[in-house]
Design a protein around this motif. Structure first.
Motif, PDB file in Angstrom:
ATOM      1  N   SER A  65      -9.330   0.975   0.931  1.00 35.39           N
ATOM      2  CA  SER A  65      -8.324   0.436   1.842  1.00 35.39           C
ATOM      3  C   SER A  65      -7.677  -0.786   1.221  1.00 35.39           C
ATOM      4  O   SER A  65      -8.343  -1.555   0.529  1.00 35.39           O
ATOM      5  CB  SER A  65      -8.971   0.023   3.162  1.00 35.39           C
ATOM      6  OG  SER A  65      -9.561   1.134   3.780  1.00 35.39           O
ATOM      7  N   PRO A  66      -6.391  -0.976   1.475  1.00 29.39           N
ATOM      8  CA  PRO A  66      -5.763  -2.203   0.984  1.00 29.39           C
ATOM      9  C   PRO A  66      -6.329  -3.418   1.719  1.00 29.39           C
ATOM     10  O   PRO A  66      -6.815  -3.310   2.837  1.00 29.39           O
ATOM     11  CB  PRO A  66      -4.279  -2.008   1.295  1.00 29.39           C
ATOM     12  CG  PRO A  66      -4.220  -0.908   2.275  1.00 29.39           C
ATOM     13  CD  PRO A  66      -5.466  -0.110   2.158  1.00 29.39           C
ATOM     14  N   LEU A  67      -6.285  -4.553   1.068  1.00 32.55           N
ATOM     15  CA  LEU A  67      -6.759  -5.778   1.681  1.00 32.55           C
ATOM     16  C   LEU A  67      -5.809  -6.210   2.791  1.00 32.55           C
ATOM     17  O   LEU A  67      -4.609  -5.962   2.729  1.00 32.55           O
ATOM     18  CB  LEU A  67      -6.876  -6.881   0.628  1.00 32.55           C
ATOM     19  CG  LEU A  67      -7.871  -6.604  -0.498  1.00 32.55           C
ATOM     20  CD1 LEU A  67      -7.821  -7.713  -1.538  1.00 32.55           C
ATOM     21  CD2 LEU A  67      -9.275  -6.466   0.052  1.00 32.55           C
ATOM     22  N   ALA A  68      -6.337  -6.870   3.796  1.00 32.06           N
ATOM     23  CA  ALA A  68      -5.529  -7.291   4.941  1.00 32.06           C
ATOM     24  C   ALA A  68      -4.546  -8.394   4.567  1.00 32.06           C
ATOM     25  O   ALA A  68      -3.453  -8.466   5.119  1.00 32.06           O
ATOM     26  CB  ALA A  68      -6.429  -7.765   6.076  1.00 32.06           C
ATOM     27  N   PRO A  70      -1.787  -9.820   2.383  1.00 32.73           N
ATOM     28  CA  PRO A  70      -0.836  -9.274   1.406  1.00 32.73           C
ATOM     29  C   PRO A  70      -0.887  -9.994   0.054  1.00 32.73           C
ATOM     30  O   PRO A  70      -0.678  -9.379  -0.987  1.00 32.73           O
ATOM     31  CB  PRO A  70       0.530  -9.459   2.065  1.00 32.73           C
ATOM     32  CG  PRO A  70       0.280  -9.821   3.476  1.00 32.73           C
ATOM     33  CD  PRO A  70      -1.132 -10.279   3.592  1.00 32.73           C
ATOM     34  N   ARG A  71      -1.176 -11.291   0.083  1.00 33.14           N
ATOM     35  CA  ARG A  71      -1.252 -12.058  -1.172  1.00 33.14           C
ATOM     36  C   ARG A  71      -2.428 -11.570  -2.019  1.00 33.14           C
ATOM     37  O   ARG A  71      -2.294 -11.338  -3.221  1.00 33.14           O
ATOM     38  CB  ARG A  71      -1.402 -13.547  -0.840  1.00 33.14           C
ATOM     39  CG  ARG A  71      -1.361 -14.447  -2.045  1.00 33.14           C
ATOM     40  CD  ARG A  71      -1.262 -15.913  -1.596  1.00 33.14           C
ATOM     41  NE  ARG A  71      -0.931 -16.768  -2.702  1.00 33.14           N
ATOM     42  CZ  ARG A  71      -1.831 -17.378  -3.462  1.00 33.14           C
ATOM     43  NH1 ARG A  71      -3.112 -17.231  -3.202  1.00 33.14           N
ATOM     44  NH2 ARG A  71      -1.441 -18.132  -4.466  1.00 33.14           N
ATOM     45  N   LEU A  72      -3.583 -11.387  -1.389  1.00 33.35           N
ATOM     46  CA  LEU A  72      -4.752 -10.896  -2.115  1.00 33.35           C
ATOM     47  C   LEU A  72      -4.595  -9.437  -2.522  1.00 33.35           C
ATOM     48  O   LEU A  72      -5.087  -9.026  -3.570  1.00 33.35           O
ATOM     49  CB  LEU A  72      -6.013 -11.092  -1.280  1.00 33.35           C
ATOM     50  CG  LEU A  72      -6.427 -12.534  -1.016  1.00 33.35           C
ATOM     51  CD1 LEU A  72      -7.652 -12.587  -0.116  1.00 33.35           C
ATOM     52  CD2 LEU A  72      -6.665 -13.284  -2.321  1.00 33.35           C
ATOM     53  N   GLU A  73      -3.901  -8.653  -1.706  1.00 30.39           N
ATOM     54  CA  GLU A  73      -3.658  -7.253  -2.060  1.00 30.39           C
ATOM     55  C   GLU A  73      -2.774  -7.156  -3.302  1.00 30.39           C
ATOM     56  O   GLU A  73      -3.011  -6.328  -4.180  1.00 30.39           O
ATOM     57  CB  GLU A  73      -3.024  -6.503  -0.883  1.00 30.39           C
ATOM     58  CG  GLU A  73      -2.621  -5.075  -1.187  1.00 30.39           C
ATOM     59  CD  GLU A  73      -3.777  -4.167  -1.596  1.00 30.39           C
ATOM     60  OE1 GLU A  73      -3.492  -3.085  -2.140  1.00 30.39           O
ATOM     61  OE2 GLU A  73      -4.946  -4.522  -1.384  1.00 30.39           O
ATOM     62  N   ALA A  74      -1.760  -8.011  -3.404  1.00 33.18           N
ATOM     63  CA  ALA A  74      -0.917  -8.023  -4.602  1.00 33.18           C
ATOM     64  C   ALA A  74      -1.748  -8.384  -5.828  1.00 33.18           C
ATOM     65  O   ALA A  74      -1.599  -7.774  -6.896  1.00 33.18           O
ATOM     66  CB  ALA A  74       0.233  -9.019  -4.425  1.00 33.18           C
TER      67      ALA A  74
END
Length: 128
Positions: A65-68, A70-74
């Motif tokens: 799952s993508p991280l909640a 958005p900065r950490l997901e990028a």
């Protein structure tokens, strides 16, 4: 004893303000995201289709799952590319990380660190 910041003094005299450079460090949380990305495949960056989700549910194969945040997901996405490709990073992912608030110095530091770990692991593997 007083401290005189000569750079700021001359910048102010010239009508400019001295801007301190942004730190080229990642927080411990950001480093943990980079470390966790090591075990993920490039396929984890794609959204699974219906059939893939159905087969995964049928056979108990989980999906990442993508991280909640958005900065950490990028950062996670770029780190996955760095773990698999080194410095050959997609420009779109670099743009996404910069838009998320990271600096080029932070990106470079992360990729250099990952590359050093990858090279060290390759050397240990050959020596064994």
């Amino acid at each position: 004893m007083a401290y005189l910041d000569a750079d700021a003094l001359y910048a102010a005299a010239a009508g400019r303000t001295a801007v301190p450079p942004a730190p080229a460090a990642l927080s411990p949380l950001e480093w943990s995201v980079v470390a966790l990305a090591k075990n993920e495949s490039l396929r984890s960056l794609n959204r699974p289709g219906r059939v893939s989700r159905a087969i995964g549910g049928l056979f108990g194969l989980g999906e990442t799952s993508p991280l909640a945040d958005p900065r950490l997901e990028a950062l996670r996405r770029l780190a996955i590319h760095a773990w698999h490709r080194g410095f050959a990073l997609p420009a779109a992912e670099i743009d996404r990380v910069i838009a998320a608030g990271f600096t080029e110095a932070q990106i470079e530091m992360m990729v250099v660190s990952i590359t050093g770990i990858r090279i060290g692991a390759d050397r240990r593997g050959r020596a064994a």
